[in-house]
Design an enzyme around this catalytic site. Structure first.
Site, PDB file in Angstrom:
ATOM      1  CG  PHE A 292     -21.120  -0.676 -29.569  1.00  0.00           C
ATOM      2  CD1 PHE A 292     -20.139  -0.315 -30.292  1.00  0.00           C
ATOM      3  CD2 PHE A 292     -20.925  -1.773 -28.763  1.00  0.00           C
ATOM      4  CE1 PHE A 292     -18.907  -0.950 -30.014  1.00  0.00           C
ATOM      5  CE2 PHE A 292     -19.807  -2.261 -28.358  1.00  0.00           C
ATOM      6  CZ  PHE A 292     -18.621  -1.983 -28.980  1.00  0.00           C
ATOM      7  CB  CYS A 293     -20.284  -1.824 -33.704  1.00  0.00           C
ATOM      8  SG  CYS A 293     -19.259  -3.005 -35.228  1.00  0.00           S
TER       9      CYS A 293
END
Length: 566
Positions: free
Chosen positions: A298-299
């Protein structure tokens, strides 16, 4: 007419210059977070003549209309900052708000009319936006009709509460976005049952208790961004992506990053890739007994996962069968508003300051990200907390948002140069990470790529760019809303939409992809869940105990590391 145009240009150029000058002070927090101030010597400001003439004409007409109606007729105030009846009931306040909105539109119009290169224009646009957001009459008690009315109605109690809120926020070091006293990690956020089964100086590995009689044979590892704490993926039971994965029958593990202190101030990008992401993959394999796993990043966690998989591929290893990238940059060609902060001078400054050691303070980074949306994430709370004496309502996501983390300086400096500035991850053989030449085109595994339509951290085009970089079978899905709200969108809420292209084609640009995409109501989680099950193998009996062999329970989830404050 020529004289009037010249006067208009002189007047607004002076205001424009003041806006840019004020940005030098305004972006002190940004500079503290590693982002540059405006240049000391501002360039001569030139405007496109035809656009300047159109702006002058429009401004003159609207200003004359506003002046003519004066305070006898309440002007339209199409801005939620001035939506309360008190603004319309007070002629002076309504006039001030209308004049401000007119000036703000004109100033932003001038920013668009500046003749310069794209990066400088973006910086000017950002500076003017910050200045106009700060200058709103709603931010000042002497001009805020709504706050004044509340002060009268409460006989000054709202002002007293506002001062109390201000003192509290000064003591805690940041503006309160929610009532933080109502949340406690491990008590009412990050409550999915599990145990820490491994830890080193960089991270703890949490294994979650199965909620199904059978689990898929390939375990599932989540790598969150180390710029934040992992529990954005486990806020409440009804919006926890971690719990959702467990409920779907996945034996789920998550990396819980340690909040760096001075003992980690020398750690590098290589340290995090080898000692954290690759280590977490290996421990997950050992505990599960599965030769391969599925992983999600994530990210920045996705950027780190992609880097780790590239290192492993260079070593001839393929321990991950499929990868999910949520709002992730691998190709940093389109970084959106964040591009205004990054240049060679800024990166060299940070390399000199932090490249050999030190900490990038989490609160500085958090403040800068808040100023990317100043009205929503800064001034809205200044007005509510201090001018109106309100306590912001409880909101788990904003509690997490205020729980910032530090970053090791060498890690941060490497990341700035090799991603945002030089975009080296996408260049085969350009980077050596953990002793290996990196080539992401070697990651020939199935990937699920998700981007949020209104994301201001990882613009949708930046997320989509991974489809052109990775060689394996790919599925791209677009969700509604922003960087966090788009991701944390459980099916049970039945909110927002997502877009899928049924033919599976991935043309060169996101705009081309969108032409053939169809909107579907509700969460993208169900689509992703079906995809992940297709790569998870057969189902086996759920394990009865945590860990395996040498890996024993260290402590109950969510563990110690997530509790440490920056």
């Amino acid at each position: 007419m020529a004289q009037a145009a010249e006067q208009f240009q002189q007047a607004f150029t002076q205001s424009f210059s003041k806006a840019l000058e004020s940005f030098k002070g305004l972006d002190a927090s940004a500079a503290g977070a590693g982002f540059p101030a405006m240049p000391e010597a501002l360039p001569e400001i030139r405007f496109a003549p035809e656009r300047l003439e159109a702006l002058q004409k429009s401004y003159t007409e609207e200003a004359l209309k506003l002046f003519t109606q004066g305070m006898t007729q309440s002007p339209a105030l199409p801005d939620r900052r001035f939506a309360a009846p008190a603004w319309h009931d007070n002629p002076v306040a309504a006039y001030a708000a209308a004049a401000y909105l007119l000036n703000a539109r004109t100033m932003m119009g001038l920013a668009e009319a500046v003749e310069t290169d794209a990066k400088t224009k973006n910086r000017i646009r950002f500076a003017v936006e910050q200045w106009m957001a700060a200058a709103s009459p709603s931010n000042f008690l002497a001009l805020n009709a709504e706050a004044q009315k509340k002060a009268i109605e409460t006989k000054g109690e709202s002002i007293a509460l506002g001062v109390k809120n201000l003192v509290h926020d000064l003591q805690q070091g940041h503006v309160s976005m929610t009532d933080e006293s109502l949340f406690e990690v491990g008590k009412n956020v990050a409550t999915t049952e599990g145990a820490v089964v491994f830890e080193n100086e960089l991270f703890q590995l949490i294994e979650y208790k199965p909620l199904t009689a059978k689990v898929y044979e390939k375990p599932f590892l989540l790598v969150p961004p180390c710029i934040n704490k992992f529990y954005i993926l486990d806020l409440q039971p009804d919006n926890s992506l971690i719990r959702y994965a467990v409920e779907q029958g996945h034996r789920t593990f998550v990396v819980s990053w340690r909040n760096p202190d001075q003992s980690l101030a020398h750690k590098t990008w290589d340290d995090y890739i080898e000692g954290a992401v690759i280590k977490a993959i290996g421990v997950t394999q050992e505990i599960s007994g599965s030769p391969t796993i599925n992983a999600l990043g994530f990210c920045v966690g996705g950027t780190m996962l992609g880097t780790a998989l590239g290192v492993l591929a260079a070593r001839g290893e393929k321990p991950v069968d499929s990868a999910t990238f949520l709002t992730t940059f691998l190709d940093f060609s389109d970084t959106g508003i964040l591009d205004v902060f990054i240049d060679e001078g800024m990166v060299k400054y940070r390399e000199a300051e932090l490249g050999k050691g030190g900490l990038m303070k989490g609160q500085d980074l958090a403040s800068t990200f808040s100023f990317l949306r100043p009205n929503d994430l800064v001034w809205n709370y200044v007005v509510g907390n201090y001018l109106k004496g309100e306590t912001p309502p409880p909101f788990d996501l904003l509690y997490w948002n205020s729980d910032s983390t530090n970053l090791p300086g060498p890690y941060y400096a490497w990341y700035l140069r090799n991603t945002y500035l030089e975009n080296n991850l996408k260049k085969p053989g350009k980077l050596t990470v953990c002793g290996e030449r990196l080539d992401l085109s070697a990651l020939d595994i199935p990937v699920y790529i998700y981007g949020s339509r209104e994301d201001h951290i990882v613009p949708i085009g930046g997320a989509y760019a991974s489809t052109q970089l990775l060689p394996g079978k790919k599925r791209f899905v677009q969700g509604a809303s922003g960087h966090i709200a788009g991701v944390i969108n459980p099916p049970s809420k039945n909110k927002r939409s997502h877009w899928i292209r049924a033919d599976g084609k991935l043309p060169k640009t996101h705009a081309q992809w969108l032409e053939g995409a169809v909107e579907h109501p509700g969460s993208w989680w169900t689509d992703w869940s079906q995809w992940l099950k297709g790569h998870a193998g057969k189902q086996i009996a759920a394990p009865k105990i945590y860990g395996k062999g040498k890996y024993k329970v260290i402590e109950a989830a969510p563990g110690r590391y997530v509790q440490a404050k920056a």
